[in-house]
Structure formats: structure tokens, C-alpha cells
Design a protein around this motif. Structure first.
Motif, PDB file in Angstrom:
ATOM      1  N   PRO A 149       0.898  -1.235  -0.029  1.00 44.11           N
ATOM      2  CA  PRO A 149      -0.095   0.086   0.079  1.00 44.11           C
ATOM      3  C   PRO A 149       0.867   1.348  -0.034  1.00 44.11           C
ATOM      4  CG  PRO A 149      -0.760  -1.500   1.367  1.00 44.11           C
ATOM      5  CD  PRO A 149       0.297  -2.426   1.168  1.00 44.11           C
ATOM      6  N   GLY A 150       0.688   2.269  -0.833  1.00 40.12           N
ATOM      7  CA  GLY A 150       1.249   3.219  -0.788  1.00 40.12           C
ATOM      8  C   GLY A 150       2.503   3.374  -1.774  1.00 40.12           C
ATOM      9  N   LYS A 151       2.996   2.177  -2.061  1.00 40.50           N
ATOM     10  CA  LYS A 151       4.268   2.149  -2.822  1.00 40.50           C
ATOM     11  C   LYS A 151       4.156   1.518  -4.197  1.00 40.50           C
ATOM     12  CE  LYS A 151       6.367   1.651   1.837  1.00 40.50           C
ATOM     13  NZ  LYS A 151       7.417   0.852   2.641  1.00 40.50           N
ATOM     14  N   PRO A 152       3.548   2.278  -5.360  1.00 36.01           N
ATOM     15  CA  PRO A 152       3.473   1.439  -6.369  1.00 36.01           C
ATOM     16  C   PRO A 152       4.699   1.540  -7.131  1.00 36.01           C
ATOM     17  CG  PRO A 152       2.825   3.989  -6.566  1.00 36.01           C
ATOM     18  CD  PRO A 152       3.087   3.526  -4.969  1.00 36.01           C
ATOM     19  N   GLU A 153       5.900   2.039  -6.739  1.00 34.14           N
ATOM     20  CA  GLU A 153       7.207   1.568  -7.334  1.00 34.14           C
ATOM     21  C   GLU A 153       7.665   0.275  -7.155  1.00 34.14           C
ATOM     22  OE1 GLU A 153       8.026   2.976  -3.180  1.00 34.14           O
ATOM     23  OE2 GLU A 153       6.609   3.645  -4.787  1.00 34.14           O
ATOM     24  N   ARG A 154       7.168  -0.618  -6.064  1.00 34.99           N
ATOM     25  CA  ARG A 154       7.544  -1.779  -5.975  1.00 34.99           C
ATOM     26  C   ARG A 154       6.631  -2.830  -6.299  1.00 34.99           C
ATOM     27  NH1 ARG A 154       8.534  -2.112   0.651  1.00 34.99           N
ATOM     28  NH2 ARG A 154       8.696  -4.101   0.058  1.00 34.99           N
ATOM     29  N   SER A 155       6.540  -2.726  -7.604  1.00 33.72           N
ATOM     30  CA  SER A 155       5.533  -3.657  -8.455  1.00 33.72           C
ATOM     31  C   SER A 155       5.820  -5.195  -8.437  1.00 33.72           C
ATOM     32  CB  SER A 155       5.474  -3.022  -9.734  1.00 33.72           C
ATOM     33  OG  SER A 155       4.463  -3.908 -10.660  1.00 33.72           O
ATOM     34  N   ARG A 156       4.882  -5.894  -8.414  1.00 34.60           N
ATOM     35  CA  ARG A 156       5.148  -7.212  -8.162  1.00 34.60           C
ATOM     36  C   ARG A 156       4.501  -7.790  -9.596  1.00 34.60           C
ATOM     37  NH1 ARG A 156       2.633  -7.184  -2.480  1.00 34.60           N
ATOM     38  NH2 ARG A 156       4.678  -6.770  -1.121  1.00 34.60           N
ATOM     39  N   ALA A 157       4.371  -7.081 -10.557  1.00 32.84           N
ATOM     40  CA  ALA A 157       3.592  -7.310 -11.925  1.00 32.84           C
ATOM     41  C   ALA A 157       4.375  -8.587 -12.608  1.00 32.84           C
ATOM     42  CB  ALA A 157       3.363  -6.151 -12.707  1.00 32.84           C
ATOM     43  N   ALA A 158       5.577  -8.724 -12.497  1.00 35.63           N
ATOM     44  CA  ALA A 158       6.541  -9.673 -13.162  1.00 35.63           C
ATOM     45  C   ALA A 158       5.880 -11.044 -12.662  1.00 35.63           C
ATOM     46  CB  ALA A 158       7.900  -9.585 -12.928  1.00 35.63           C
ATOM     47  N   GLU A 159       5.525 -11.158 -11.474  1.00 36.65           N
ATOM     48  CA  GLU A 159       5.052 -12.616 -10.885  1.00 36.65           C
ATOM     49  C   GLU A 159       3.960 -13.279 -11.648  1.00 36.65           C
ATOM     50  OE1 GLU A 159       6.519 -12.046  -6.364  1.00 36.65           O
ATOM     51  OE2 GLU A 159       4.549 -12.203  -6.727  1.00 36.65           O
ATOM     52  N   LEU A 160       3.261 -12.366 -12.382  1.00 36.21           N
ATOM     53  CA  LEU A 160       1.939 -12.689 -13.186  1.00 36.21           C
ATOM     54  C   LEU A 160       2.352 -13.172 -14.467  1.00 36.21           C
ATOM     55  CD1 LEU A 160      -0.520  -9.959 -12.198  1.00 36.21           C
ATOM     56  CD2 LEU A 160      -0.652 -12.456 -11.683  1.00 36.21           C
ATOM     57  N   THR A 161       3.427 -12.986 -14.807  1.00 39.81           N
ATOM     58  CA  THR A 161       4.013 -13.747 -16.139  1.00 39.81           C
ATOM     59  C   THR A 161       4.436 -15.082 -16.080  1.00 39.81           C
ATOM     60  OG1 THR A 161       4.862 -11.275 -16.576  1.00 39.81           O
ATOM     61  CG2 THR A 161       5.724 -13.098 -17.966  1.00 39.81           C
ATOM     62  N   THR A 162       3.478 -15.876 -16.066  1.00 35.08           N
ATOM     63  CA  THR A 162       3.775 -17.262 -15.918  1.00 35.08           C
ATOM     64  C   THR A 162       3.831 -18.206 -17.193  1.00 35.08           C
ATOM     65  OG1 THR A 162       1.473 -17.896 -15.883  1.00 35.08           O
ATOM     66  CG2 THR A 162       2.432 -17.129 -13.707  1.00 35.08           C
ATOM     67  N   GLY A 163       3.371 -17.574 -18.316  1.00 32.92           N
ATOM     68  CA  GLY A 163       3.348 -18.302 -19.482  1.00 32.92           C
ATOM     69  C   GLY A 163       1.892 -19.078 -19.457  1.00 32.92           C
ATOM     70  N   LEU A 164       1.124 -19.071 -18.620  1.00 32.20           N
ATOM     71  CA  LEU A 164      -0.174 -20.149 -18.418  1.00 32.20           C
ATOM     72  C   LEU A 164      -1.352 -18.915 -18.425  1.00 32.20           C
ATOM     73  CD1 LEU A 164       1.246 -22.102 -15.800  1.00 32.20           C
ATOM     74  CD2 LEU A 164       1.045 -22.777 -17.900  1.00 32.20           C
ATOM     75  N   PRO A 165      -2.503 -19.663 -18.794  1.00 29.38           N
ATOM     76  CA  PRO A 165      -3.777 -18.658 -18.896  1.00 29.38           C
ATOM     77  C   PRO A 165      -3.830 -18.544 -17.167  1.00 29.38           C
ATOM     78  CG  PRO A 165      -4.034 -20.839 -20.076  1.00 29.38           C
ATOM     79  CD  PRO A 165      -2.697 -20.941 -19.392  1.00 29.38           C
ATOM     80  N   THR A 166      -4.024 -17.031 -16.843  1.00 26.08           N
ATOM     81  CA  THR A 166      -4.047 -16.563 -15.660  1.00 26.08           C
ATOM     82  C   THR A 166      -5.316 -15.717 -15.492  1.00 26.08           C
ATOM     83  OG1 THR A 166      -1.730 -16.710 -15.328  1.00 26.08           O
ATOM     84  CG2 THR A 166      -2.706 -15.359 -13.883  1.00 26.08           C
ATOM     85  N   LEU A 167      -6.152 -15.857 -14.399  1.00 31.40           N
ATOM     86  CA  LEU A 167      -7.384 -15.131 -14.114  1.00 31.40           C
ATOM     87  C   LEU A 167      -6.963 -14.417 -12.904  1.00 31.40           C
ATOM     88  CD1 LEU A 167     -10.239 -14.035 -14.758  1.00 31.40           C
ATOM     89  CD2 LEU A 167     -10.855 -15.842 -13.000  1.00 31.40           C
ATOM     90  N   VAL A 168      -6.852 -12.769 -12.835  1.00 29.25           N
ATOM     91  CA  VAL A 168      -6.602 -11.983 -11.641  1.00 29.25           C
ATOM     92  C   VAL A 168      -8.002 -11.401 -11.432  1.00 29.25           C
ATOM     93  CG1 VAL A 168      -5.466 -10.106 -10.685  1.00 29.25           C
ATOM     94  CG2 VAL A 168      -4.301 -11.844 -12.330  1.00 29.25           C
ATOM     95  N   VAL A 169      -8.622 -11.619 -10.080  1.00 27.35           N
ATOM     96  CA  VAL A 169      -9.931 -11.024  -9.647  1.00 27.35           C
ATOM     97  C   VAL A 169      -9.502  -9.861  -8.550  1.00 27.35           C
ATOM     98  CG1 VAL A 169     -12.109 -11.111  -9.180  1.00 27.35           C
ATOM     99  CG2 VAL A 169     -10.960 -12.984 -10.186  1.00 27.35           C
ATOM    100  N   ASN A 170      -9.502  -8.832  -8.737  1.00 27.06           N
ATOM    101  CA  ASN A 170      -9.355  -7.779  -7.670  1.00 27.06           C
ATOM    102  C   ASN A 170     -10.354  -6.685  -7.546  1.00 27.06           C
ATOM    103  OD1 ASN A 170      -6.661  -8.759  -7.853  1.00 27.06           O
ATOM    104  ND2 ASN A 170      -5.676  -6.843  -6.996  1.00 27.06           N
ATOM    105  N   GLY A 171     -10.361  -6.210  -6.359  1.00 30.85           N
ATOM    106  CA  GLY A 171     -11.327  -5.116  -6.106  1.00 30.85           C
ATOM    107  C   GLY A 171     -11.078  -3.830  -6.522  1.00 30.85           C
ATOM    108  N   ASP A 172     -11.725  -2.770  -7.204  1.00 27.37           N
ATOM    109  CA  ASP A 172     -11.139  -1.628  -7.554  1.00 27.37           C
ATOM    110  C   ASP A 172     -10.804  -0.476  -6.432  1.00 27.37           C
ATOM    111  OD1 ASP A 172     -13.622  -0.973  -6.591  1.00 27.37           O
ATOM    112  OD2 ASP A 172     -14.539   0.078  -8.097  1.00 27.37           O
ATOM    113  N   ARG A 173     -11.036  -0.832  -5.153  1.00 22.80           N
ATOM    114  CA  ARG A 173     -10.720  -0.189  -4.289  1.00 22.80           C
ATOM    115  C   ARG A 173      -9.437  -0.896  -3.195  1.00 22.80           C
ATOM    116  NH1 ARG A 173     -16.393   1.720  -1.847  1.00 22.80           N
ATOM    117  NH2 ARG A 173     -17.298   2.611  -3.715  1.00 22.80           N
TER     118      ARG A 173
END
Length: 220
Positions: A149-173
Motif C-alpha cells: 500500500p502506497g508504494k506503487p514503485e515496488r511492483s510485483r507485476a512480473a510474478e504474473l508472467t507465468t506463460g499460463l492462462p491466468t485469471l486475476v480478480v481484484n477489487g477496484d478499491r
């Protein structure tokens, strides 16, 4: 639900809670009371959040939807939670324990060729990081914590690059952020939901069920 069991891992015993597909199927010429058990379409293995449990509302709703759709669902409690600790173990320890559990489950469920992995928050991260190593066919990431929270510069987006079909379900808040879609990564944002996805677990489960169906991982 079958009785809980413990599985030994290099980081101590983990616990599994197993729910087989809902209801038997009745073969032609058989009576309902002697019908064979329903063969699962796939195995869905789910992990919990850092300080939470496998009884989180979104995990239970997804469990209910998946078993109704013909999957066996196994919820895994990490060793540190089995030992009564709330503070999460280091990421490497989580991955090591999870991988050991998945190896044991593969030996037990040799009749189910498709294994899907997932979880909420920390459990989603573990599932993403290890998906390739455990031979998963797809990944379900509930409340994926994109950054602290409050630290968007510490992104973990790379972990989602699995090469497999991936579904992410997140709240907009969600204060942990919402990932963006990418190759093989479908992101569904739930309106009014925060990180716990407690407002409408049934709605979240419908999203997951539809994704499972779209990939042919259900029997309904």
C-alpha cells in the motif's frame, strides 16, 4: 468435505482440506444409491493470504462454485499457519512448502491430468511463482497484491508472467493495487471491493466459474 490431513514438507507439516466434485453421476441402468463417484474435471489447489486462512469468504465461494462445476478443490494451509503463527514465512519457504504439497497431490491424484493452482493475496503470489515448476495448467489469482500500500514503485507485476492462462480478480478499491492485463493474463476488477473481496464473494465465484468453463476445465 473430506477430513483435513497433514502433508510433510521441508518447512514443517502443511494441512489440506479436500472437497470432491459435488454429487455422484448415475450411470444408465444404475440406481442412484449405487452410482459411481463423479470423476473430477480438474484439480484446483488454493492457498490463503499472509495472515488469513483457507476459510476466507472468497476462497469458500470459489470452492463451492468449482466443486459444483465438477472440480476437486484442495485448500492448503501453509506450515507457519499450522504451527499457529500469523507472521508469514519468507517467500522461499512458502514456495518450498507449496511445491512439496503439490508434488504429494500429484502422486495421490494421478487420474486427474489437469492441475490448476491459485489462492488469494500471498497465496496467489506463491501460486504464480511456482506454477511452472509444479506443472500447472492455469493460475487463479484472487486479490493479487500488485504492490505494498502506497508504494506503487515496488511492483510485483512480473510474478504474473507465468506463460499460463491466468485469471486475476481484484477489487477496484484494493490499496495493494490492481494489475493490468497482459499476454495470457485476464484481469477482472470487481466494483466496490477492497483487498478482502468480502462484499460479493458469490459474484467473484461466478467470474471464476466462467473462466474455468472457457478453458474446458469443468464438466457442466
Amino acid at each position: 468435505m473430506l477430513p483435513s490431513e497433514e502433508i510433510d514438507t521441508p518447512r514443517g507439516p502443511a494441512r489440506i482440506d479436500t472437497d470432491p466434485p459435488a454429487g455422484p453421476t448415475v450411470a444408465p441402468g444404475r440406481e442412484a444409491g449405487v452410482a459411481p463417484a463423479r470423476a473430477p474435471a480438474a484439480l484446483l489447489v488454493l492457498g490463503h493470504g499472509a495472515g488469513g486462512s483457507v476459510d476466507a469468504p472468497d476462497l469458500l465461494a470459489v470452492r463451492d462454485a468449482a466443486v459444483t462445476a465438477g472440480l476437486t478443490v484442495i485448500r492448503v494451509t501453509q506450515p507457519y499457519r499450522v504451527a499457529g503463527r500469523r507472521a508469514p514465512a519468507p517467500a522461499g519457504h512458502l514456495d518450498e512448502a507449496w511445491t512439496a504439497v503439490l508434488a504429494a497431490l500429484r502422486e495421490r491424484h494421478t487420474d486427474v491430468p489437469t492441475i490448476l493452482v491459485g489462492g488469494r493475496s500471498s497465496g496467489a503470489r506463491v501460486a504464480c511463482r511456482t506454477a511452472g515448476a509444479v506443472g500447472a495448467a492455469g493460475v487463479l489469482a484472487l486479490a493479487f497484491p500488485l504492490h505494498p500500500p502506497g508504494k506503487p514503485e515496488r511492483s510485483r507485476a512480473a510474478e504474473l508472467t507465468t506463460g499460463l492462462p491466468t485469471l486475476v480478480v481484484n477489487g477496484d478499491r484494493d490499496p495493494f493495487g490492481v494489475p493490468g492485463s497482459g499476454p495470457g493474463v485476464q484481469v477482472v476488477t470487481r466494483p466496490g471491493e477492497t483487498h478482502d473481496l468480502r462484499r460479493d464473494p458469490a459474484g467473484t465465484a461466478v467470474v471464476v466459474r466462467d473462466w474455468l468453463r472457457s478453458h474446458g476445465w469443468t464438466t457442466d
